[in-house]
Design a protein around this motif. Structure first.
Motif, PDB file in Angstrom:
ATOM      1  N   ALA A  13       0.827  -1.194   0.000  1.00 27.18           N
ATOM      2  CA  ALA A  13       0.000   0.000   0.000  1.00 27.18           C
ATOM      3  C   ALA A  13       0.862   1.245   0.000  1.00 27.18           C
ATOM      4  O   ALA A  13       2.063   1.204   0.179  1.00 27.18           O
ATOM      5  CB  ALA A  13      -0.914  -0.010   1.226  1.00 27.18           C
ATOM      6  N   GLY A  14       0.170   2.389  -0.174  1.00 30.53           N
ATOM      7  CA  GLY A  14       0.857   3.674  -0.132  1.00 30.53           C
ATOM      8  C   GLY A  14       0.837   4.333  -1.479  1.00 30.53           C
ATOM      9  O   GLY A  14       0.911   3.693  -2.502  1.00 30.53           O
ATOM     10  N   ALA A  15       0.730   5.653  -1.487  1.00 28.92           N
ATOM     11  CA  ALA A  15       0.617   6.380  -2.745  1.00 28.92           C
ATOM     12  C   ALA A  15       1.982   6.669  -3.325  1.00 28.92           C
ATOM     13  O   ALA A  15       2.894   7.102  -2.635  1.00 28.92           O
ATOM     14  CB  ALA A  15      -0.134   7.688  -2.518  1.00 28.92           C
ATOM     15  N   GLY A  16       2.124   6.430  -4.636  1.00 26.87           N
ATOM     16  CA  GLY A  16       3.347   6.797  -5.329  1.00 26.87           C
ATOM     17  C   GLY A  16       3.363   8.276  -5.640  1.00 26.87           C
ATOM     18  O   GLY A  16       2.373   8.977  -5.482  1.00 26.87           O
ATOM     19  N   ALA A  17       4.488   8.782  -6.139  1.00 25.95           N
ATOM     20  CA  ALA A  17       4.608  10.204  -6.414  1.00 25.95           C
ATOM     21  C   ALA A  17       3.641  10.662  -7.475  1.00 25.95           C
ATOM     22  O   ALA A  17       3.241  11.812  -7.504  1.00 25.95           O
ATOM     23  CB  ALA A  17       6.048  10.513  -6.844  1.00 25.95           C
ATOM     24  N   SER A  18       3.272   9.763  -8.399  1.00 26.66           N
ATOM     25  CA  SER A  18       2.361  10.133  -9.470  1.00 26.66           C
ATOM     26  C   SER A  18       0.920   9.840  -9.116  1.00 26.66           C
ATOM     27  O   SER A  18       0.035   9.989  -9.941  1.00 26.66           O
ATOM     28  CB  SER A  18       2.736   9.384 -10.760  1.00 26.66           C
ATOM     29  OG  SER A  18       4.043   9.710 -11.147  1.00 26.66           O
ATOM     30  N   GLY A  19       0.645   9.380  -7.925  1.00 22.84           N
ATOM     31  CA  GLY A  19      -0.726   9.115  -7.506  1.00 22.84           C
ATOM     32  C   GLY A  19      -1.080   7.664  -7.686  1.00 22.84           C
ATOM     33  O   GLY A  19      -0.567   6.973  -8.542  1.00 22.84           O
ATOM     34  N   GLY A  20      -1.961   7.129  -6.849  1.00 24.16           N
ATOM     35  CA  GLY A  20      -2.398   5.756  -6.977  1.00 24.16           C
ATOM     36  C   GLY A  20      -2.216   5.018  -5.673  1.00 24.16           C
ATOM     37  O   GLY A  20      -1.811   5.579  -4.659  1.00 24.16           O
ATOM     38  N   ALA A  30      11.509   5.070  -5.456  1.00 24.06           N
ATOM     39  CA  ALA A  30      12.558   5.973  -5.922  1.00 24.06           C
ATOM     40  C   ALA A  30      12.320   6.405  -7.363  1.00 24.06           C
ATOM     41  O   ALA A  30      12.516   7.573  -7.724  1.00 24.06           O
ATOM     42  CB  ALA A  30      13.925   5.298  -5.782  1.00 24.06           C
ATOM     43  N   ALA A  31      11.909   5.458  -8.227  1.00 17.38           N
ATOM     44  CA  ALA A  31      11.655   5.787  -9.630  1.00 17.38           C
ATOM     45  C   ALA A  31      10.497   6.762  -9.766  1.00 17.38           C
ATOM     46  O   ALA A  31      10.545   7.700 -10.569  1.00 17.38           O
ATOM     47  CB  ALA A  31      11.383   4.517 -10.422  1.00 17.38           C
ATOM     48  N   LEU A  32       9.436   6.552  -8.978  1.00 17.95           N
ATOM     49  CA  LEU A  32       8.302   7.463  -9.009  1.00 17.95           C
ATOM     50  C   LEU A  32       8.690   8.841  -8.484  1.00 17.95           C
ATOM     51  O   LEU A  32       8.231   9.869  -9.010  1.00 17.95           O
ATOM     52  CB  LEU A  32       7.145   6.887  -8.195  1.00 17.95           C
ATOM     53  CG  LEU A  32       6.493   5.614  -8.758  1.00 17.95           C
ATOM     54  CD1 LEU A  32       5.481   5.053  -7.767  1.00 17.95           C
ATOM     55  CD2 LEU A  32       5.836   5.882 -10.095  1.00 17.95           C
ATOM     56  N   ALA A  33       9.535   8.882  -7.473  1.00 19.02           N
ATOM     57  CA  ALA A  33       9.982  10.163  -6.943  1.00 19.02           C
ATOM     58  C   ALA A  33      10.811  10.919  -7.973  1.00 19.02           C
ATOM     59  O   ALA A  33      10.671  12.142  -8.140  1.00 19.02           O
ATOM     60  CB  ALA A  33      10.791   9.945  -5.666  1.00 19.02           C
ATOM     61  N   VAL A  48       3.158   2.959 -12.103  1.00 22.36           N
ATOM     62  CA  VAL A  48       3.778   1.679 -12.423  1.00 22.36           C
ATOM     63  C   VAL A  48       5.067   1.993 -13.166  1.00 22.36           C
ATOM     64  O   VAL A  48       5.102   2.887 -14.015  1.00 22.36           O
ATOM     65  CB  VAL A  48       2.833   0.788 -13.271  1.00 22.36           C
ATOM     66  CG1 VAL A  48       2.410   1.484 -14.543  1.00 22.36           C
ATOM     67  CG2 VAL A  48       3.491  -0.539 -13.593  1.00 22.36           C
ATOM     68  N   VAL A  49       6.148   1.291 -12.831  1.00 20.07           N
ATOM     69  CA  VAL A  49       7.456   1.574 -13.419  1.00 20.07           C
ATOM     70  C   VAL A  49       7.847   0.375 -14.285  1.00 20.07           C
ATOM     71  O   VAL A  49       8.276  -0.661 -13.789  1.00 20.07           O
ATOM     72  CB  VAL A  49       8.511   1.825 -12.327  1.00 20.07           C
ATOM     73  CG1 VAL A  49       9.854   2.189 -12.973  1.00 20.07           C
ATOM     74  CG2 VAL A  49       8.053   2.937 -11.384  1.00 20.07           C
ATOM     75  N   VAL A  50       7.708   0.505 -15.581  1.00 18.57           N
ATOM     76  CA  VAL A  50       7.922  -0.602 -16.514  1.00 18.57           C
ATOM     77  C   VAL A  50       9.416  -0.807 -16.747  1.00 18.57           C
ATOM     78  O   VAL A  50      10.160   0.149 -16.984  1.00 18.57           O
ATOM     79  CB  VAL A  50       7.193  -0.330 -17.840  1.00 18.57           C
ATOM     80  CG1 VAL A  50       7.502  -1.425 -18.860  1.00 18.57           C
ATOM     81  CG2 VAL A  50       5.689  -0.214 -17.607  1.00 18.57           C
TER      82      VAL A  50
END
Length: 426
Positions: A13-20, A30-33, A48-50
């Motif tokens: 759980a938890g929201a990523g930097a881009s939302g979700g 780290a990638a989202l940040a 999501v980080v592809v």
């Protein structure tokens, strides 16, 4: 719940930097940040980080797999990692990748011959991105209007449609009616007149002697896969003929197999004067676009009047030639046509159960969700958690446009994920 869906739910759980709602591992966070801090905020991607992809599937940096329901806006029609396209690219990488058009390269001429034959046209103008192709078509049609039709200088008009999406350059957003695309980007380029999409009578009423072209999408993609009346494109062709104007068909999303035909205009029996192509023309490997058309129109260009350093480069031409070779076989067009029936069958039970309507052309659907359940992004996030990636557009509408290698079972998997997502929002 499938194993893929179950695996997607275990990310944490938890929201990523881009939302979700999925953050995943420290590497994902780290990638989202980095996405949030180091890039201009002109996109709001799903969190999501592809890291890799194959066929119709994407894998993130934590090893979770997702069915790709977007295909990079149809740029990956032939599947991620298509072996024929990769082989063409690798072979050309060892030879020469860029010369500019200051010299002749050995790949561009054969590409032009194959592409124009596929399109039933005389000439092509190579560019890189879809927006560049549209800008090029605008320039060419204006030059044709002054040099051939005899429109007075600086009076050329191009008729466009409400709800259009042809790119994001300043000229193109000048005739967009989407405030997100337009607001704060003026002053805008004159010379455009907009009419309701799908209304041939409104188009005819907008025509006069200054109109050099009518620019339309055969199916409006960004608007939510809006399909016009069956006789509309033929009526557009007839109106253009009566007023001595060009018909420019923007087939950047609708063309190259997506709707079950090589081109949507061909499927409905209409021949435009110019077509803009892009996205899938580069096979998801390199940006490749083109304007294809009759010699009487593209022939108005003179040396030095238009160009591109990268347009028509050998690497792009090599990949584009293999794309044309694949389309010449017709397999992907047939797959999209057959998949349409499967997609319709999979979505129909959802109508009235969270889905208020849908529009389908080949393997391309605009699906309208009951807005009381949430936005299109809410649905996209919920589907992401269930192992399917789609893209929202305009409120509570989502688009589904998977790579054309998608199987019938995978189409049903996507519909099941949508049904489960809707239940979770209800």
């Amino acid at each position: 719940m499938t194993a893929v869906h179950a695996a997607s739910r275990t990310a944490g759980a938890g929201a990523g930097a881009s939302g979700g709602s999925i953050a995943g591992s420290a590497a994902t966070v780290a990638a989202l940040a980095a996405e949030d801090h180091a890039l201009a905020h002109n996109y709001k991607p799903l969190p999501v980080v592809v890291a890799s992809a194959d066929g119709a599937w994407l894998t993130d940096i934590d090893g979770r797999r997702y069915l790709d329901g977007l295909a990079a806006y149809s740029a990956v029609n032939f599947g991620h990692g298509n072996p024929r396209l990769l082989a063409a690219a690798r072979d050309q990488l060892d030879r020469v990748t860029l010369t500019s058009r200051a010299f002749v390269n050995d790949r561009l001429g054969p590409f032009a011959e194959r592409l124009t034959a596929l399109a039933g046209m005389d000439m092509m103008l190579p560019m890189n991105t879809g927006a560049e192709a549209v800008e090029s078509a605008i320039k060419v049609s204006r030059a044709w209007g002054y040099r051939v039709k005899g429109v007075p200088a600086d009076r050329a008009t191009i008729v466009v449609a409400n709800g259009n999406f042809h790119g994001r350059t300043t000229t193109i957003v000048s005739f967009s009616d989407d405030p997100v695309a337009r607001d704060d980007f003026g002053p805008f380029t004159p010379g455009f007149r907009s009419v309701p999409y799908g209304d041939a009578e409104a188009l005819e009423a907008a025509m006069d002697d200054t109109v050099v072209a009518v620019l339309l999408e055969p199916i409006q993609g960004e608007a939510g896969v809006v399909i016009p009346p069956a006789d509309y494109l033929a009526a557009v062709r007839a109106v253009c003929d009566r007023f001595g104007a060009l018909f420019i068909a923007d087939e950047i999303q609708s063309g190259l197999g997506r709707t079950g035909a090589t081109f949507e205009t061909t499927r409905v029996g209409v021949r435009p004067d110019l077509m803009t192509l892009g996205k899938a023309l580069g096979g998801g490997i390199v940006p490749v676009s083109a304007v294809v058309g009759s010699a009487s129109v593209l022939g108005v260009l003179r040396p030095g009047e238009h160009g591109s350093t990268f347009g028509g480069n050998p690497l792009a031409a090599a990949v584009g030639t293999e794309v044309v070779a694949i389309l010449e076989e017709g397999t992907f067009q047939a797959r999209a046509a057959a998949g349409e029936a499967v997609l319709r069958s999979a979505l129909e039970p959802l109508v009235g159960n969270g889905v208020v309507g849908h529009r389908i052309a080949g393997l391309w659907a605009g699906i309208d969700i009951d807005p009381s359940l949430g936005s299109g992004r809410d649905v996209s996030l919920a589907m992401m958690e269930r192992g399917v990636l789609v893209k929202d557009t305009h409120g509570s509408t989502i688009r589904f446009a998977p790579p054309l290698v998608v199987t019938d079972d995978e189409i049903q998997l996507a519909a099941d994920a949508l049904a489960d997502a809707i239940r979770s929002l209800g």
